[in-house]
Design an enzyme around this catalytic site. Structure first.
Site, PDB file in Angstrom:
ATOM      1  N   GLY A  67     -81.192 -96.880  20.233  1.00  0.00           N
ATOM      2  CA  GLY A  67     -80.189 -95.980  19.678  1.00  0.00           C
ATOM      3  C   GLY A  67     -78.953 -95.938  20.544  1.00  0.00           C
ATOM      4  CG  HIS A 137     -79.963 -68.983  17.689  1.00  0.00           C
ATOM      5  ND1 HIS A 137     -79.605 -68.641  16.399  1.00  0.00           N
ATOM      6  CD2 HIS A 137     -78.903 -68.678  18.460  1.00  0.00           C
ATOM      7  CE1 HIS A 137     -78.399 -68.133  16.381  1.00  0.00           C
ATOM      8  NE2 HIS A 137     -77.929 -68.155  17.630  1.00  0.00           N
TER       9      HIS A 137
END
Length: 207
Positions: A67, A137
Site C-alpha cells: 500500500g 470517536h
C-alpha cells in the site's frame, strides 16, 4: 504453545515497520511479493516467494501490507488475487498502540506503533493505520484504505474504501472523504472530499 504461522504479503516499508509486532505473536513463514528481483531472496531468514504460492500455506494466517500513494486504489484487487477468505487474514495491533474496547477492527487490519483508536471507531478490512496516528470517536475507515503516520482523524470522520490519507494530515470533525481519494501529506481537510479526488494544502483543496 508455539506461535501460529503467518505469511506477510508485500516486502515493503509497511512490513518493516510492523515486523517486531509480527515476530512477537507469530512465526513468520514466508513473505509473498511478485517483484522479480526479490525471488529467491530472504529477509531475516524468511524466504520471499511469489504471491501465486499463497495456497501453499493452508494453516497460516496472512497480513496484507502492500500500500502506497501509487497502489492504494488497487489494493482490493491485489488482495482478491490471493484467493483467500477474509477469515484467513490476521489483525495485528502493535504492543505500543492503544485500541479502545469499544472500537471494531475488521479482518487483516494493521495498527502500528503508537497509534490510538478510540471509542466506536470502525476500521474496515485490510486497513493499515501507521505510527502515531489518532483515530477519534465514531470514525469509520473503509476497507483497503491506508492512513499514514501522525494523522489526526477527528470525531465522526468518514473515510471511504480504498483511500490514502497522507502522513501528518488533519481531518476536522464530521468530514467525509469519498472512496478512492488521496489526501496529501500535511493537508488540513475542512470540507468533504468527493470520491476519487486528490486534495492537498492548508486548507485542503482539489489538485
Amino acid at each position: 504453545m508455539a506461535n501460529p504461522d503467518l505469511v506477510a504479503v508485500g516486502m515493503c516499508g509497511n512490513l518493516l515497520e510492523i515486523w517486531e509486532a509480527l515476530e512477537a505473536s507469530y512465526r513468520i513463514t514466508a513473505i509473498l511479493d511478485d517483484n522479480p528481483a526479490l525471488q529467491g531472496t530472504a529477509f531475516e531468514g524468511v524466504p520471499i516467494r511469489p504471491m501465486a504460492e499463497a495456497t501453499a500455506f493452508p494453516d497460516a494466517r496472512f497480513l496484507f501490507l502492500i500500500g502506497s500513494e501509487r497502489t492504494f486504489r488497487i489494493r482490493h484487487e491485489i488482495v482478491a488475487r490471493l484467493g483467500l477468505p477474509a477469515s484467513r487474514f490476521a489483525t495485528v495491533v502493535h504492543p505500543s498502540a492503544a485500541v479502545s474496547r469499544f472500537a471494531t477492527l475488521g479482518h487483516g487490519v494493521g495498527i502500528y506503533a503508537g497509534a490510538v483508536v478510540t471509542s466506536n471507531a470502525v476500521i474496515g478490512e485490510h486497513v493499515l493505520i501507521l505510527p502515531q496516528t489518532v483515530v477519534h470517536h465514531d470514525v469509520t475507515i473503509g476497507a483497503c484504505s491506508l492512513v499514514g503516520s501522525g494523522c489526526i482523524l477527528a470525531g465522526g470522520v468518514q473515510v471511504g474504501e480504498r483511500c490514502y490519507i497522507g502522513s501528518g494530515s488533519r481531518i476536522r470533525p464530521g468530514i467525509t472523504v469519498g472512496g478512492g481519494s488521496l489526501v496529501g501529506m500535511g493537508a488540513v481537510v475542512t470540507r468533504d472530499v468527493a470520491p476519487g479526488s486528490v486534495v492537498a494544502g492548508v486548507p485542503a483543496r482539489p489538485v
